[in-house]
Write an enzyme that holds these catalytic residues in place. Structure first.
Site, short mmCIF file in Angstrom:
data_model
loop_
_atom_site.label_atom_id
_atom_site.label_comp_id
_atom_site.label_asym_id
_atom_site.label_seq_id
_atom_site.Cartn_x
_atom_site.Cartn_y
_atom_site.Cartn_z
N ARG A 443 0.94 -1.31 0.05
CA ARG A 443 -0.13 -0.24 0.03
C ARG A 443 0.81 1.43 -0.07
O ARG A 443 0.53 2.20 0.66
CB ARG A 443 -0.96 -0.01 1.26
CG ARG A 443 -2.07 0.93 0.94
CD ARG A 443 -3.25 0.67 2.15
NE ARG A 443 -4.49 1.83 2.13
CZ ARG A 443 -4.58 2.71 2.75
NH1 ARG A 443 -3.67 2.85 3.83
NH2 ARG A 443 -5.94 3.40 2.54
N LYS A 476 -9.36 5.69 15.77
CA LYS A 476 -9.30 4.45 15.10
C LYS A 476 -7.80 4.15 14.70
O LYS A 476 -7.34 5.19 13.87
CB LYS A 476 -10.11 4.62 13.63
CG LYS A 476 -10.12 3.30 12.72
CD LYS A 476 -11.19 3.49 11.63
CE LYS A 476 -10.94 2.35 10.63
NZ LYS A 476 -11.81 2.53 9.53
N ASP A 478 -5.26 2.28 12.55
CA ASP A 478 -5.23 1.10 11.64
C ASP A 478 -3.56 0.68 11.36
O ASP A 478 -2.64 1.29 12.02
CB ASP A 478 -5.49 1.79 10.23
CG ASP A 478 -6.20 0.69 9.45
OD1 ASP A 478 -6.36 -0.19 9.32
OD2 ASP A 478 -6.95 1.41 8.48
N ASN A 480 -2.19 -1.34 7.91
CA ASN A 480 -2.62 -1.74 6.63
C ASN A 480 -1.56 -2.55 5.84
O ASN A 480 -1.71 -2.51 4.67
CB ASN A 480 -3.11 -0.55 5.62
CG ASN A 480 -4.20 -0.05 6.12
OD1 ASN A 480 -5.43 -0.74 6.24
ND2 ASN A 480 -4.50 1.09 6.31
N CYS A 526 -7.85 -1.64 14.29
CA CYS A 526 -8.19 -1.81 12.86
C CYS A 526 -6.87 -2.22 12.15
O CYS A 526 -5.78 -1.79 12.41
CB CYS A 526 -8.60 -0.56 12.36
SG CYS A 526 -9.04 -1.03 10.22
N ASP A 548 -12.88 -4.54 6.64
CA ASP A 548 -13.24 -3.64 5.71
C ASP A 548 -14.16 -3.92 4.53
O ASP A 548 -14.87 -2.98 3.97
CB ASP A 548 -11.91 -3.26 4.71
CG ASP A 548 -10.85 -2.53 5.50
OD1 ASP A 548 -11.31 -1.79 6.36
OD2 ASP A 548 -9.88 -2.48 5.00
#
Length: 731
Positions: A443, A476, A478, A480, A526, A548
């Site tokens: 990503r 939140k 995250d 990824n 997350c 997601d």
């Protein structure tokens, strides 16, 4: 006291309210595993160890060909001196030898539960809640000690296990393997249940009979991962949702793990769980210690449902912490699927204002508010406000939203850095990397090296500055991508294989500091959704974005699978727009609402573009959830019909006192020529009378559970039904 030691038989008997666990000191200090199962009043040697002279089973005593570690059900087995099964530990010495021979030295039984330094773990609020056994083993040659720690909860049918290694010798040692728990069962008549999946397809259920050899679930990704989950259960054949024996192990850890079962040559089964030895080692110099993560062990004689309710209750009340543990969680609106990176302050305020008018309580600003973040190509690590999008700053936007009477939350991805960022240009060595090797991106980002104290200090400082700059009450958090090139610029060569575990310890330290400094902020974990949905994260963050994938039909399986271990209140679930952004499916707004209301409820769409009719539906959904929120978030959860096994899914929520219940039913696809379906409730009091809120009809609890409800005729795909029942008296 729930732990007893019989001096004569040398048997330790650990008792939860519904289970027993027995260990025996055998011969010259070996620890044998006698029994784990339904509670017995006392162990009277009904299943003693049966020693047989077997070929190819070596004997520590040449005069006794019957006794062999190859045949002894052990409590914490090693390798190299007669046991050929999966070892629970492995230790390298400077001589090159990996032989280690732990023998019993002493033990201690006491009230309470010790904390595990630097690691998340279940806890107690008073010494009377649990009792602990510490069994001290020692290898005479190296001076290495292993303390096996068992905590028995007096309220829950659960035990906690972990191991502490203390080096009391004079030579350097290296741990190559250090599992948290190992159990030897006397037979192999079990099915093994684990979870598998992928990003947007988390927590599928795999159940298969045990076969000879090794079968496992594991992660080598640096995180617990959506592909597998740190959990394993053995089920007796025929055990189902409500009946039969289940033996389950759940690891309180967020990094690389392995959970495995080995069916051995004579039909016995060894189960073990802990840090994955793949890519792991830990150097122990004299005087140093190493603590393994904690494993929670649950025995249920009431099938998978009984197992789940034990895990759900324990993790909700004695793993999650802080002011939000027992607090109702706010209904939120998140802007991600509404705007992605393309927004400004006015657009955000407009979505928040619509949310407020519909009864929502929290607005969450997702990715794109910092640096020059117009896509996922840049700016991670640069935690400064993008004044192009928010010209008056974050504090101004937050106050515009809190001025409406809503709370304000913010998205971060603190563990990552973009190659196109000021942070990376200043500190290119701060990411995980290996010298002279390319740096793999995912990503368009790299992973910061949380094994380094300076990196951890930066994250704590940068996030503290933001959280102190505006009225933020929700984060939140995250993650990824997973870990590649797992190396650290600061660790010497002999400690490079410690990097993965040190990363997790650094993460836990960062989370401990931030959640302690900001106790009024609700943190949600997350990892592209459910990629790090594990007990370790729940210790710091009481809820997790489950996936997601916001498609309601996909979520039936995801949320059903998560419920096996994780409490409803920890499971973030949102209503999103249609066609769904992940699978392009169109589902009714009622169905999307009923699925999301079966978790920690919220919305993730552009409220400003909804029709008046849709807004009325959303407003009624929000009002309903506020009314039933305590029951959904803190009631007992019962699975009724599995989406993995048919065209329907059904479940219910029941209050602790059995006075309130919610029943939910979901039909995936319409079928021709169907019969008349009947749905049977679970968890009610058979002696109570219950009133159906929508019709006013009254039914007996026994009638609802044993006779059931005839479902109305429903046509169409992706249909849901929702019932509310309240106690109206006794039969």
């Amino acid at each position: 006291m729930s732990i007893h030691f019989d001096e004569k038989s040398r048997v330790f008997h650990l008792q939860t309210p519904g289970s027993s666990y027995c260990i025996q000191i055998v011969r010259d200090g070996y620890l044998g595993h006698l029994y784990w199962g339904r509670r017995i009043a006392s162990y009277r040697d009904s299943v003693p160890f049966d020693f047989i002279d077997r070929g190819f089973s070596p004997n520590p005593d040449p005069a006794d060909r019957k006794f062999s570690l190859d045949n002894l059900p052990q409590e914490y087995p090693g390798y190299g001196n007669g046991d050929f099964g999966i070892p629970a530990y492995q230790v390298a010495q400077s001589t090159g030898s990996e032989i280690c021979d732990f023998r019993y030295q002493t033990h201690r039984i006491f009230a309470g539960k010790p904390k595990l330094p630097g690691l998340p773990a279940t806890y107690i609020e008073g010494e009377q809640e649990a009792d602990t056994l510490e069994l001290v083993l020692e290898d005479a040659l190296t001076g290495l000690r292993a303390t096996l720690i068992y905590t028995v909860f007096n309220k829950y049918d659960a035990m906690a296990r972990s191991v502490r290694f203390d080096h009391t010798g004079s030579d350097n040692l290296t741990l190559l393997r250090a599992f948290s728990a190992s159990i030897d069962f006397r037979d192999d008549e079990y099915d093994m249940l684990t979870f598998y999946g992928a990003h947007t397809n988390e927590r599928n259920i795999a159940r298969r009979p045990l076969m000879p050899g090794i079968q496992s679930a594991e992660s080598r990704r640096g995180a617990s991962s959506p592909q597998q989950n740190p959990f394993l259960a053995l089920l007796r054949p025929g055990a189902d949702e409500d009946n039969g024996e289940v033996y389950a192990l759940s690891l309180v850890y967020s990094g690389n793990f392995i959970a495995q079962a080995e069916v051995q040559q004579y039909g016995t089964t060894r189960v073990s769980i802990g840090i994955n030895p793949f890519g792991f080692s830990w150097k122990l110099t004299p005087g140093e210690s190493f603590q393994t993560p904690e494993t929670i062990m649950v025995y249920s004689a009431q099938g998978l449902g009984g197992m789940s309710r034990i895990f759900n209750s324990l993790y909700r009340t004695r793993l999650s912490r802080g002011k939000f543990r027992d607090a109702e969680r706010p209904i939120l609106i998140n802007n991600w699927e509404a705007t992605y990176f393309d927004f400004n302050a006015d657009k955000i305020e407009a979505i928040a204002r619509e949310g407020k008018e519909l009864g929502m309580e929290l607005f969450v600003l997702d990715d794109g508010w910092f640096g020059k973040r117009d896509n996922d190509l840049s700016s991670l690590g640069d935690w400064t406000v993008d004044h192009r999008k928010l010209p008056e700053g974050l504090d101004n936007l937050a106050r515009r939203i809190t001025g409406m009477g809503m709370q304000f939350g913010l998205w971060f991805e603190p563990e990552m850095v973009s190659p196109d960022s000021e942070l990376y240009r200043r500190h290119p060595d701060w990411c995980l990397h290996v010298a002279d090797r390319p740096r793999t991106v995912g990503r368009n980002q790299l992973v910061l090296d949380l094994s380094r104290q300076d990196v951890c200090d930066y994250i704590v400082g940068a996030l503290s500055d933001i959280l102190s700059s505006a009225p933020i009450t929700y984060v939140k958090w995250d993650m990824n991508r997973h870990l590649t090139e797992i190396g650290s610029a600061l660790l010497p060569p002999e400690r490079q294989r410690e990097t993965g575990h040190r990363y997790i310890l650094g993460l836990y330290s960062v989370l401990d500091q931030l959640t302690s400094a900001f106790p009024d902020v609700l943190f949600e974990s997350c990892s592209s959704g459910g990629g790090r949905y594990d007990p370790g994260m729940l210790y710091y963050m009481p809820q997790t974005w489950a996936s997601d994938n916001t498609d309601a039909i996909s979520r039936l399986k995801i949320q059903y699978g998560n419920s096996m271990v994780y409490p409803t209140v920890s499971m973030g679930a949102h209503v999103s727009g249609v066609p769904n952004h992940q699978v392009n499916r169109i589902t009714p707004l009622d169905t999307r609402g009923h699925v999301a209301m079966s978790g920690n409820f919220g919305y993730e769409l552009d409220l400003t573009t909804m029709s008046p009719e849709e807004k009325l539906t959303v407003k009624s959904q929000v009002a309903l959830y506020k009314d039933i929120r305590p029951l959904i978030q803190f009631g007992e959860f019962y699975r009724i019909s599995s989406p993995f096994e048919g065209n329907d899914a059904a479940w219910s929520f029941v209050s602790d006192d059995k006075s309130e219940a919610i029943l939910a039913f979901f039909r995936v696809l319409s079928q021709p020529g169907e019969g008349v379906p009947i749905l049977k409730c679970k968890g009610l009091n058979p002696d109570y009378l219950y009133r159906h809120h929508e019709t006013g009809k009254v039914y007996g609890g026994d009638e609802l559970m044993f006779a059931g409800l005839t479902l109305p005729r429903i046509n169409g795909d992706f249909i849901s039904l929702f019932w509310r029942f309240s106690k109206t008296g006794a039969q």
